[in-house]
Design an enzyme around this catalytic site. Structure first.
Site, PDB file in Angstrom:
ATOM      1  CB  THR A  92      -0.923   0.028   1.225  1.00 51.45           C
ATOM      2  OG1 THR A  92      -1.427   1.369   1.402  1.00 51.45           O
ATOM      3  CG2 THR A  92      -0.213  -0.368   2.492  1.00 51.45           C
ATOM      4  CB  CYS A 205      -3.884   4.821  -4.493  1.00 52.01           C
ATOM      5  SG  CYS A 205      -5.059   3.766  -3.615  1.00 52.01           S
TER       6      CYS A 205
END
Length: 243
Positions: A92, A205
């Site tokens: 992430t 992202c």
């Protein structure tokens, strides 16, 4: 019989995942595909994955409880280390805000997503890029500064666009919703950033790549999930990787 020793071709990578599980499964697929392409046959990657529940993570992020989030991530990294991981990957972008704490606590190599992304951009000779991601990733220095330190200029969307890009990530992409209306919104944001002089777009992202591809952008797209996974393959095979 003595325990098998890890060689340059069978390192074990520990992945802190689940944020979201949709993107973590992309990592699993991309890393294993990369190993198969390099080694052929029945080869696959030696991975340990600790998948964290995203709901409390998202709540703590919204509260700005980064010390608590750091503790959660450190605990995850230590569990992977205890399981035999030779290196750590945080699957992430946003949680790289606490990457240094994880690396320090485990004393293992950590493949930093912003650093390997900057490498990929600099290899193409670009100087000005735009960053899409969560509000945290787009506005805070923990990510952007890593890019700037390599000589890149970093653009981000305007305030209203940042809010909508962030909303789509949490309310749609992290919940497996891929809406064409949101794809069109991202396309417009990308076009606006390209018009401002951006030579490339960072999908900062790990979920954005589920919605947006190179076909959606007039300038080169840098999918951080794919770049990060490729760096993981290099690590597993003992190749040089920026850590």
């Amino acid at each position: 019989m003595p325990a098998q020793q890890h060689t340059s071709k069978n390192k074990t990578l520990g992945i802190i995942g689940g944020m979201s599980w949709e993107s973590t499964q992309s990592y699993y697929r991309l890393i294993n595909q990369g190993i198969k392409e390099k080694l052929g046959g029945l080869h696959s990657a030696e991975l340990l994955i600790h998948s964290i529940d995203l709901a409390p993570i998202a709540t703590l992020q919204a509260q700005g409880a980064w010390d608590e989030l750091g503790n959660i991530m450190v605990s995850s990294g230590q569990r992977l280390q205890a399981g035999g991981a030779d290196g750590i990957l945080i699957a992430t972008n946003t949680m790289h805000k606490v990457a240094d704490a994880v690396q320090t606590a485990t004393d293992l190599p950590l493949i930093h997503i912003a650093e390997v992304t900057a490498q990929a951009i600099n290899k193409q000779g670009l100087k000005k890029v735009a960053l899409l991601g969560t509000q945290f990733t787009m506005t805070e220095d923990f990510y952007k500064q890593r890019l700037i330190d390599t000589g890149l200029q970093v653009l981000i969307p305007d305030t209203e666009s940042r809010q909508e890009v962030h909303r789509i990530i949490y309310e749609e992409l992290c919940q497996g919703q891929l809406l064409d209306s949101s794809r069109q919104y991202y396309r417009q944001v990308i076009q606006d950033l390209a018009a401002q002089g951006s030579e490339g777009i960072i999908l900062g992202c790990t979920e954005i790549g589920l919605l947006i591809s190179q076909a959606d952008s007039p300038v080169p797209v840098f999918d951080t999930t794919a770049i990060h996974a490729a760096a993981a393959v290099d690590f597993l095979l003992g190749n040089a990787v920026l850590l």
